[in-house]
Motif scaffolding. Structure first.
Motif, PDB file in Angstrom:
ATOM      1  N   ALA A  84      26.314  -3.782 -27.155  1.00  0.00           N
ATOM      2  CA  ALA A  84      26.390  -4.532 -25.732  1.00  0.00           C
ATOM      3  C   ALA A  84      26.192  -5.406 -25.278  1.00  0.00           C
ATOM      4  O   ALA A  84      25.445  -6.477 -25.992  1.00  0.00           O
ATOM      5  CB  ALA A  84      25.438  -2.850 -24.741  1.00  0.00           C
ATOM      6  N   ASP A  85      26.671  -6.667 -24.728  1.00  0.00           N
ATOM      7  CA  ASP A  85      26.153  -7.638 -24.224  1.00  0.00           C
ATOM      8  C   ASP A  85      27.224  -8.072 -22.954  1.00  0.00           C
ATOM      9  O   ASP A  85      28.428  -7.652 -22.830  1.00  0.00           O
ATOM     10  CB  ASP A  85      27.013  -8.377 -25.134  1.00  0.00           C
ATOM     11  CG  ASP A  85      26.870  -9.702 -24.914  1.00  0.00           C
ATOM     12  OD1 ASP A  85      27.107 -10.263 -24.279  1.00  0.00           O
ATOM     13  OD2 ASP A  85      27.306 -10.676 -26.548  1.00  0.00           O
ATOM     14  N   MET A  86      25.945  -8.189 -22.094  1.00  0.00           N
ATOM     15  CA  MET A  86      26.416  -8.100 -20.653  1.00  0.00           C
ATOM     16  C   MET A  86      27.299  -9.897 -19.903  1.00  0.00           C
ATOM     17  O   MET A  86      28.417  -9.933 -19.375  1.00  0.00           O
ATOM     18  CB  MET A  86      24.852  -8.350 -20.242  1.00  0.00           C
ATOM     19  CG  MET A  86      24.174  -7.080 -19.837  1.00  0.00           C
ATOM     20  SD  MET A  86      25.091  -5.736 -19.303  1.00  0.00           S
ATOM     21  CE  MET A  86      25.079  -6.057 -17.670  1.00  0.00           C
ATOM     22  N   THR A  87      27.252 -10.410 -20.973  1.00  0.00           N
ATOM     23  CA  THR A  87      27.994 -11.959 -20.937  1.00  0.00           C
ATOM     24  C   THR A  87      29.142 -11.844 -21.199  1.00  0.00           C
ATOM     25  O   THR A  87      30.172 -12.374 -20.694  1.00  0.00           O
ATOM     26  CB  THR A  87      26.602 -13.395 -20.894  1.00  0.00           C
ATOM     27  OG1 THR A  87      26.337 -13.529 -21.277  1.00  0.00           O
ATOM     28  CG2 THR A  87      25.606 -12.904 -19.830  1.00  0.00           C
ATOM     29  N   LYS A  88      28.794 -12.098 -22.686  1.00  0.00           N
ATOM     30  CA  LYS A  88      30.576 -12.243 -23.636  1.00  0.00           C
ATOM     31  C   LYS A  88      30.966 -10.577 -23.470  1.00  0.00           C
ATOM     32  O   LYS A  88      30.920 -10.898 -25.208  1.00  0.00           O
ATOM     33  CB  LYS A  88      29.518 -13.441 -24.748  1.00  0.00           C
ATOM     34  CG  LYS A  88      28.989 -14.113 -24.287  1.00  0.00           C
ATOM     35  CD  LYS A  88      29.196 -15.616 -25.116  1.00  0.00           C
ATOM     36  CE  LYS A  88      27.979 -16.812 -24.102  1.00  0.00           C
ATOM     37  NZ  LYS A  88      27.300 -17.566 -25.516  1.00  0.00           N
ATOM     38  N   PHE A  89      31.556 -10.223 -23.490  1.00  0.00           N
ATOM     39  CA  PHE A  89      31.983  -9.152 -23.467  1.00  0.00           C
ATOM     40  C   PHE A  89      33.176  -9.134 -23.922  1.00  0.00           C
ATOM     41  O   PHE A  89      34.117 -10.021 -22.824  1.00  0.00           O
ATOM     42  CB  PHE A  89      31.501  -8.084 -22.769  1.00  0.00           C
ATOM     43  CG  PHE A  89      31.538  -8.410 -20.932  1.00  0.00           C
ATOM     44  CD1 PHE A  89      33.284  -7.900 -20.658  1.00  0.00           C
ATOM     45  CD2 PHE A  89      31.064  -8.540 -20.467  1.00  0.00           C
ATOM     46  CE1 PHE A  89      33.425  -8.595 -19.270  1.00  0.00           C
ATOM     47  CE2 PHE A  89      31.243  -9.514 -19.322  1.00  0.00           C
ATOM     48  CZ  PHE A  89      32.489  -8.533 -18.570  1.00  0.00           C
ATOM     49  N   ASP A  90      33.843  -8.429 -24.528  1.00  0.00           N
ATOM     50  CA  ASP A  90      35.187  -8.487 -24.890  1.00  0.00           C
ATOM     51  C   ASP A  90      35.841  -7.110 -24.222  1.00  0.00           C
ATOM     52  O   ASP A  90      37.020  -7.063 -23.322  1.00  0.00           O
ATOM     53  CB  ASP A  90      36.035  -7.943 -26.607  1.00  0.00           C
ATOM     54  CG  ASP A  90      35.158  -8.963 -27.072  1.00  0.00           C
ATOM     55  OD1 ASP A  90      35.629  -9.623 -27.316  1.00  0.00           O
ATOM     56  OD2 ASP A  90      34.506  -8.224 -27.741  1.00  0.00           O
ATOM     57  N   ILE A  91      35.296  -6.030 -23.450  1.00  0.00           N
ATOM     58  CA  ILE A  91      35.159  -5.199 -22.453  1.00  0.00           C
ATOM     59  C   ILE A  91      34.549  -4.953 -21.884  1.00  0.00           C
ATOM     60  O   ILE A  91      33.455  -4.758 -21.923  1.00  0.00           O
ATOM     61  CB  ILE A  91      36.163  -3.859 -23.319  1.00  0.00           C
ATOM     62  CG1 ILE A  91      36.897  -4.144 -24.896  1.00  0.00           C
ATOM     63  CG2 ILE A  91      36.436  -2.472 -22.821  1.00  0.00           C
ATOM     64  CD1 ILE A  91      37.405  -2.353 -25.825  1.00  0.00           C
TER      65      ILE A  91
END
Length: 494
Positions: free
Chosen positions: A241-248
């Motif tokens: 989980a990544d709120m800013t640097k996400f792929d999807i």
């Protein structure tokens, strides 16, 4: 809670039956041509315009959602690039699954538990394959500050690239990322090079879930739905989980009983495509396109925007309907400069790509109520009139609207000329147009949402009356003399 057959949940823990869709019926391996359902968010009020463009350019029928501002259409992956060329859509996503009548549980705990269980039962394969193929179509970019929360159904129209409050006339709606998860809630583009890698050298996917909810009969909030559904997605795929640097970006769209799960295909709304220099009331390019299609520009038409602002309308027209000629003007020198800068930006971008950089557009600074244009020389007038909020005032509109409608009637061709005018000051506009019966006829109105404001796009037809020979002109001349007399009396008293 009563149970319903087929597309609704019963009293047990099973979710509602999903609507049948190609994504659940066709298997795929990487590189195969598959059929999927694409969802697109569009300016509210212009759903039918988007459906017409999709039919015209892609050759498929689009289904308009019950939730305003969204359409769905099937497409094969070999034509995926075509969806990014649509001019009427803001954001695109591939549908994982749809539930037309999802029967939510009575209690919040049961509903959230069911959403968690749902994540592992969805047919993700085709949607993820489309996401992967879509990534090859996009130019690799680095991180960009700021972002766009409107990847799924936006709850308002943007003005100047910003988001505003929920539609006033719509159902209550929330748009939120998972509650309690670290990071900014604004979506940001990410480059694949920055993603973590596992010990085996394979890329670790980063993701986030965005929930858009509309309706007042839900026992849960958007935050809670995104948090619990996102946690289940993370557990199922072992993504990070990544709120800013996400792929999807996984989208959970809930509108009353309609639930749509999708994966975003656009990182930034397509409506920002033309503008580099924004003003306080810059229109979405997608809304401009809808307004232009409403007036059906023809080859060699002279199209005028007398209050051009940043030039969003004539720029969209000069790019998409380039067989017409556009004249953009404003009384504000800063607005004219922004328009010129935006034109130069587009011309440079086109030149860098090796295409013809010229645009059929000219820019002038002028007085709106005294245009330096010959009488009966313009085919179409299309403009965003001041609402009296961010620009101008409601009080000034009562004088401005009649004056500019009369001047527009002067320069517009009698009998064949048209005007497409956007305003939120409906009372003032209705009063002004009622005084223009001999010059303008109202033909159609499209109700739209602009920055959270309920506004109207009015299609007017120029009557065959010769300007200068109608009661409106006589009324104006008498009114002008009366006003001049009052001003003279005021000066003598002062």
């Amino acid at each position: 809670m009563s149970s319903q057959e087929d597309e609704s949940a019963g009293g047990g823990s099973e979710p509602a039956e999903p609507s049948s869709s190609p994504s659940t019926e066709i298997g795929t391996t990487s590189g195969d041509i598959i059929t999927v359902t694409i969802g697109a968010t569009v300016p509210t009020g212009f759903e039918h315009t988007a459906a017409e463009e999709i039919k015209e350019k892609i050759g498929v029928d689009a289904r308009i959602s019950k939730d305003r501002g969204r359409v769905f259409f099937p497409i094969t992956t070999d034509k995926l690039f075509q969806v990014h060329l649509l001019r009427s859509v803001d954001n695109l996503f591939v549908v994982v699954e749809e539930y037309h009548h999802y029967q939510f549980k009575e209690s919040k705990e049961e509903t959230l538990m069911e959403l968690q269980q749902l994540a592992s039962t969805l047919p993700w394969t085709n949607a993820l394959e489309v996401w992967k193929q879509n990534g090859t179509l996009k130019k690799k970019k680095g991180h960009r500050r700021g972002g766009n929360t409107a990847k799924s159904k936006p709850n308002c129209e943007g003005v100047g690239g910003s988001m505003a409050s929920t539609e006033q006339q719509e159902l209550p709606q929330e748009n939120s990322a998972p509650e309690g998860w670290a990071g900014d809630t604004q979506a940001m583009e990410t480059s694949t090079q920055d993603s973590d890698e596992t010990g085996h050298g394979s890329k670790l996917i980063k993701f986030r879930v965005t929930c858009n909810r509309a309706g007042d009969k839900h026992s849960f909030s958007s935050n809670e739905a995104a948090r619990d559904f996102g946690g289940a997605v993370q557990e199922f795929f072992q993504w990070k989980a990544d709120m800013t640097k996400f792929d999807i970006e996984v989208l959970l769209n809930i509108h009353n009983e309609e639930v749509v799960i999708g994966i975003a295909l656009t990182e930034e709304s397509l409506h920002r495509r033309n503008i580099s220099h924004f003003g306080p009331t810059t229109l979405r390019s997608t809304l401009c396109y809808g307004m232009l299609r409403l007036c059906k520009p023809q080859a060699s038409d002279i199209i005028l925007d007398p209050m051009c602002g940043t030039g969003a309308i004539p720029l969209e027209g000069a790019i998409e309907f380039n067989h017409s000629f556009y004249v953009a003007g404003d009384n504000n020198d800063m607005a004219v400069n922004r328009t010129v800068n935006n034109i130069c930006h587009i011309q440079k971008r086109r030149a860098d790509k090796g295409s013809m950089s010229g645009l059929p557009i000219d820019t002038v600074q002028w007085d709106l109520c005294s245009l330096p244009i010959r009488t009966s020389s313009v085919d179409i007038i299309i403009t965003d009139m001041p609402f009296g909020k961010r620009m101008g005032s409601r009080k000034k509109n009562w004088d401005l609207y009649p004056s500019c409608l009369r001047e527009m009637a002067r320069v517009c061709r009698p009998g064949s000329g048209k005007a497409v005018l956007l305003t939120q000051d409906k009372k003032c506009f209705s009063k002004a147009i009622s005084r223009m019966g001999g010059l303008w006829r109202k033909q159609h109105t499209v109700w739209v949402n602009v920055g959270g404001l309920h506004a109207g796009v009015y299609l007017l037809k120029r009557t065959g009356a010769v300007f200068g020979q109608t009661p409106e002109d006589v009324y104006e001349s008498r009114g002008a003399v009366h006003m001049q007399g009052e001003e003279k009396d005021d000066k003598e008293l002062s």
